[in-house]
Scaffold this active site. Sequence first.
Site, PDB file in Angstrom:
ATOM      1  N   ASN A   1      -6.169   7.866  10.066  1.00 52.99           N
ATOM      2  CA  ASN A   1      -6.040   8.484  11.414  1.00 52.99           C
ATOM      3  C   ASN A   1      -4.258   8.655  11.352  1.00 52.99           C
ATOM      4  O   ASN A   1      -3.646   9.689  12.055  1.00 52.99           O
ATOM      5  CB  ASN A   1      -5.790   7.395  12.421  1.00 52.99           C
ATOM      6  CG  ASN A   1      -7.415   7.202  12.685  1.00 52.99           C
ATOM      7  OD1 ASN A   1      -8.490   7.931  12.581  1.00 52.99           O
ATOM      8  ND2 ASN A   1      -7.785   6.321  12.697  1.00 52.99           N
ATOM      9  N   GLU A   2      -3.862   8.379   9.668  1.00 51.13           N
ATOM     10  CA  GLU A   2      -1.996   8.918  10.254  1.00 51.13           C
ATOM     11  C   GLU A   2      -2.376   9.382   8.862  1.00 51.13           C
ATOM     12  O   GLU A   2      -0.791   9.664   8.104  1.00 51.13           O
ATOM     13  CB  GLU A   2      -1.795   7.196   9.685  1.00 51.13           C
ATOM     14  CG  GLU A   2      -1.605   6.265  10.679  1.00 51.13           C
ATOM     15  CD  GLU A   2      -0.839   7.159  11.075  1.00 51.13           C
ATOM     16  OE1 GLU A   2      -0.121   7.577  11.820  1.00 51.13           O
ATOM     17  OE2 GLU A   2      -0.704   6.610  13.041  1.00 51.13           O
TER      18      GLU A   2
ATOM     19  N   TRP B   1      10.080   4.335  18.624  1.00 49.05           N
ATOM     20  CA  TRP B   1       9.367   3.262  18.681  1.00 49.05           C
ATOM     21  C   TRP B   1      10.099   2.216  20.087  1.00 49.05           C
ATOM     22  O   TRP B   1      10.598   1.094  19.136  1.00 49.05           O
ATOM     23  CB  TRP B   1       7.933   2.720  17.982  1.00 49.05           C
ATOM     24  CG  TRP B   1       7.331   1.807  18.950  1.00 49.05           C
ATOM     25  CD1 TRP B   1       6.105   2.402  20.071  1.00 49.05           C
ATOM     26  CD2 TRP B   1       7.043   0.722  18.412  1.00 49.05           C
ATOM     27  NE1 TRP B   1       5.078   1.404  19.579  1.00 49.05           N
ATOM     28  CE2 TRP B   1       6.287   0.780  18.834  1.00 49.05           C
ATOM     29  CE3 TRP B   1       7.537  -0.576  18.520  1.00 49.05           C
ATOM     30  CZ2 TRP B   1       4.725  -0.838  19.398  1.00 49.05           C
ATOM     31  CZ3 TRP B   1       6.575  -1.205  17.770  1.00 49.05           C
ATOM     32  CH2 TRP B   1       5.307  -1.723  18.947  1.00 49.05           C
ATOM     33  N   ALA B   2       9.666   2.668  21.122  1.00 47.33           N
ATOM     34  CA  ALA B   2      10.156   1.161  23.044  1.00 47.33           C
ATOM     35  C   ALA B   2      10.083   1.579  24.098  1.00 47.33           C
ATOM     36  O   ALA B   2       9.347   1.669  24.781  1.00 47.33           O
ATOM     37  CB  ALA B   2      11.410   1.545  22.936  1.00 47.33           C
TER      38      ALA B   2
ATOM     39  N   ASP C   1       2.818   9.947  23.107  1.00 44.20           N
ATOM     40  CA  ASP C   1       2.080   9.021  23.734  1.00 44.20           C
ATOM     41  C   ASP C   1       2.574   7.647  22.455  1.00 44.20           C
ATOM     42  O   ASP C   1       3.297   7.424  21.421  1.00 44.20           O
ATOM     43  CB  ASP C   1       0.740   9.381  22.694  1.00 44.20           C
ATOM     44  CG  ASP C   1       0.668  10.505  23.227  1.00 44.20           C
ATOM     45  OD1 ASP C   1       0.492  10.501  24.613  1.00 44.20           O
ATOM     46  OD2 ASP C   1      -0.218  11.159  23.397  1.00 44.20           O
TER      47      ASP C   1
ATOM     48  N   GLY D   1       3.940   5.156  23.166  1.00 42.75           N
ATOM     49  CA  GLY D   1       5.411   3.816  23.404  1.00 42.75           C
ATOM     50  C   GLY D   1       6.283   4.627  22.395  1.00 42.75           C
ATOM     51  O   GLY D   1       7.408   3.522  21.914  1.00 42.75           O
TER      52      GLY D   1
ATOM     53  N   VAL E   1       4.205  -2.179  14.024  1.00 44.88           N
ATOM     54  CA  VAL E   1       4.688  -3.193  13.364  1.00 44.88           C
ATOM     55  C   VAL E   1       4.552  -3.030  11.621  1.00 44.88           C
ATOM     56  O   VAL E   1       5.257  -2.784  10.815  1.00 44.88           O
ATOM     57  CB  VAL E   1       4.437  -4.812  13.637  1.00 44.88           C
ATOM     58  CG1 VAL E   1       5.228  -5.597  12.880  1.00 44.88           C
ATOM     59  CG2 VAL E   1       4.412  -4.643  14.976  1.00 44.88           C
ATOM     60  N   LEU E   2       3.327  -2.776  11.344  1.00 45.70           N
ATOM     61  CA  LEU E   2       2.732  -2.120  10.182  1.00 45.70           C
ATOM     62  C   LEU E   2       3.735  -1.488   9.684  1.00 45.70           C
ATOM     63  O   LEU E   2       4.258  -1.099   9.024  1.00 45.70           O
ATOM     64  CB  LEU E   2       1.029  -1.696  10.462  1.00 45.70           C
ATOM     65  CG  LEU E   2       0.000  -3.214  10.474  1.00 45.70           C
ATOM     66  CD1 LEU E   2      -0.945  -3.160  10.159  1.00 45.70           C
ATOM     67  CD2 LEU E   2       0.515  -4.106   8.818  1.00 45.70           C
TER      68      LEU E   2
ATOM     69  N   ASP F   1       9.694 -13.407   0.888  1.00 47.69           N
ATOM     70  CA  ASP F   1      10.295 -14.399   1.283  1.00 47.69           C
ATOM     71  C   ASP F   1       9.040 -15.740   2.246  1.00 47.69           C
ATOM     72  O   ASP F   1       9.162 -14.936   3.242  1.00 47.69           O
ATOM     73  CB  ASP F   1      11.441 -14.629   1.918  1.00 47.69           C
ATOM     74  CG  ASP F   1      12.458 -15.976   2.547  1.00 47.69           C
ATOM     75  OD1 ASP F   1      12.945 -17.055   1.374  1.00 47.69           O
ATOM     76  OD2 ASP F   1      12.114 -16.149   3.611  1.00 47.69           O
TER      77      ASP F   1
ATOM     78  N   GLU G   1       6.965 -16.191  -2.150  1.00 51.86           N
ATOM     79  CA  GLU G   1       7.411 -18.168  -2.433  1.00 51.86           C
ATOM     80  C   GLU G   1       6.829 -18.281  -1.188  1.00 51.86           C
ATOM     81  O   GLU G   1       6.551 -18.734   0.469  1.00 51.86           O
ATOM     82  CB  GLU G   1       9.202 -17.413  -1.536  1.00 51.86           C
ATOM     83  CG  GLU G   1       9.554 -18.988  -1.284  1.00 51.86           C
ATOM     84  CD  GLU G   1       9.964 -19.451  -0.226  1.00 51.86           C
ATOM     85  OE1 GLU G   1      11.430 -19.675  -0.389  1.00 51.86           O
ATOM     86  OE2 GLU G   1       9.895 -18.724   0.602  1.00 51.86           O
TER      87      GLU G   1
END
Length: 578
Positions: A225-226, A254-255, A281, A283, A497-498, A520, A575
């Site tokens: 899809n990407e 993206w908001a 679309d 957001g 987020v990914l 971290d 870590e």
Amino acid sequence: MRKESYSNLELLNTVIEVNLSLKGYHHQSDKAFIKKEAYTKPLRFNKTVIIFNLPMLRNEDNVAYRLRANSEGSGFKKQHRVWSGLLGMLSRNAAAERTATGCDVTSGGRGPVSFPFLEKWPLYRVGWAAPAWPYPGDREKEGKSPEFVLPFFTSPKCIKSREGNAVGYFLVLWSISAAKMASLNPTVPELHRLLEGDPHLTTFKQDFERRYAAFYHIWKNIEDNEGGINKFTRSYQTFGVHRFVDGGLLCKEWAPGAEAVFLTGDFNNWNPFSHPYKKMDFGKWELFIPSGPDGVKPVSHGSKLKVVIRSQTGEILYRISPWARYVARQGTNVTYDWIHWEPPIPYRRRHPVPKKPKSLRIYESHVGIASPEGKIASYKNFTHNVLPKVKDLGYNCIQLMAIMEHAYYASFGYQVTSFFAASSRYGPPDDLKELIDVAHSMGIVVLLDVVHSHASSNSEDGLNKFDGTDSAFFHSGPRGTHSLWDSRLFDYGNWEVLRFLLSNLRWWIEEYGFDGFRFDGVTSMLYHHHGIGVGFSGDYSEYFGMQVDEDALAYLMVANHMINLLHPECTTIAEVIF
């Protein structure tokens, strides 16, 4: 019959919907999973999407949920069987985790079924679940063997009030036939060798399979899809602000919680509303600013910018783009400014990248304190005065701390505010590129101490409340805040987020020349309890079960695989503190 296809799963319209017992609130289904038609059209049943809402009922110290099956519709008998099976599955999966904090689940008059939700992770994700239950349908009447249905959930989606507050959640259950299972849930590579080598892990075979399936489906979604992992992880080439060949600018953000988005800055005399973004679309928001007469650039190098957000409550917010490449605090300003970075002659690397060392001798360093002088040291100082000493001492690798921009210097770089910006305290971006280039000339590889475990709670110059809500990049409510670090926790199950985090890794490798990462705070990522007040004895059960954040685990698997695939010369280190 209408059929929507996502992630290679045939999603037909919903046949079961649970009532949302909230008045005065509204929500929209996530278009990435279901269309509005899903609420209205009659469907076949063997491949089903079940949508249900979970109103949030808060008592003093716990979160509880109530579900009620909607008994309307001619197909309710079939629906009821599956709904009962779903509740039974949930109850079985949760049986080992029963606590005093729980909820009542009712299934069409069958009575309450205990389904505990722990306060620290109230959004329970089942993932691929076994055992399956038989599909009761026409196949049995025709003398055929029943079709088996295997259920799994998407990540929870937040339901928000008009003010942007989280008031509940809904999940989507995908159920697919066992015949499709083989193509969608591949065998975990080399799992049999792992279990033969340590039979004590056999108890957790299903955990390994579920985790690998989560990784596999994210990866396959990206490929299907990407446009593939290569394109998806280079989203920094389209998000933020980018120059066209003709001099025009394409701006993209993206908001998802914003009512309107604008761009302002030196280029328009800080008019907050003269340059509105167009709502797209999922957001996303886009703005194109054409070049001026004779190709004059509308935004020049070194000029200041801000994204203007009109929130759902009508508040006007000035924000820094999450994709900003350079931010700096100038003069007596308390907060950082977003500065458009587009030097006329960018830095070009002069030295080849050394081969990946067979064994690492790592020198951990902080650019700002790498000097006896009573001031913040610079990239230039590190390049000319520290690197030669590191080489003479026999190290073949340096790990740089506090590079990702952080407003609070005393945090040692662990409260990141701008993820794509190298800290301006030590100098401009080209000075860091030179530092890495010179290290390579000495046969030294450079690792970035990357902080994807949390983010600063700053909103004026950080990611927090970028779109006016407390979610977007982060979990909403208590799950989105680290109680000890006073920082925000990413929603690793969110697609955007990914995109953001994976692209961030790719950016540091390809733009600056880093040779890998030390991730971290991985303990905090892996567990819903974040390691707070928990001791690890080494018992395997401590590393499996409901305490594991499998969205975060899947992200780390995808990130590591992406790096090894696209840049096999890179090194990745985690870590962990047990």
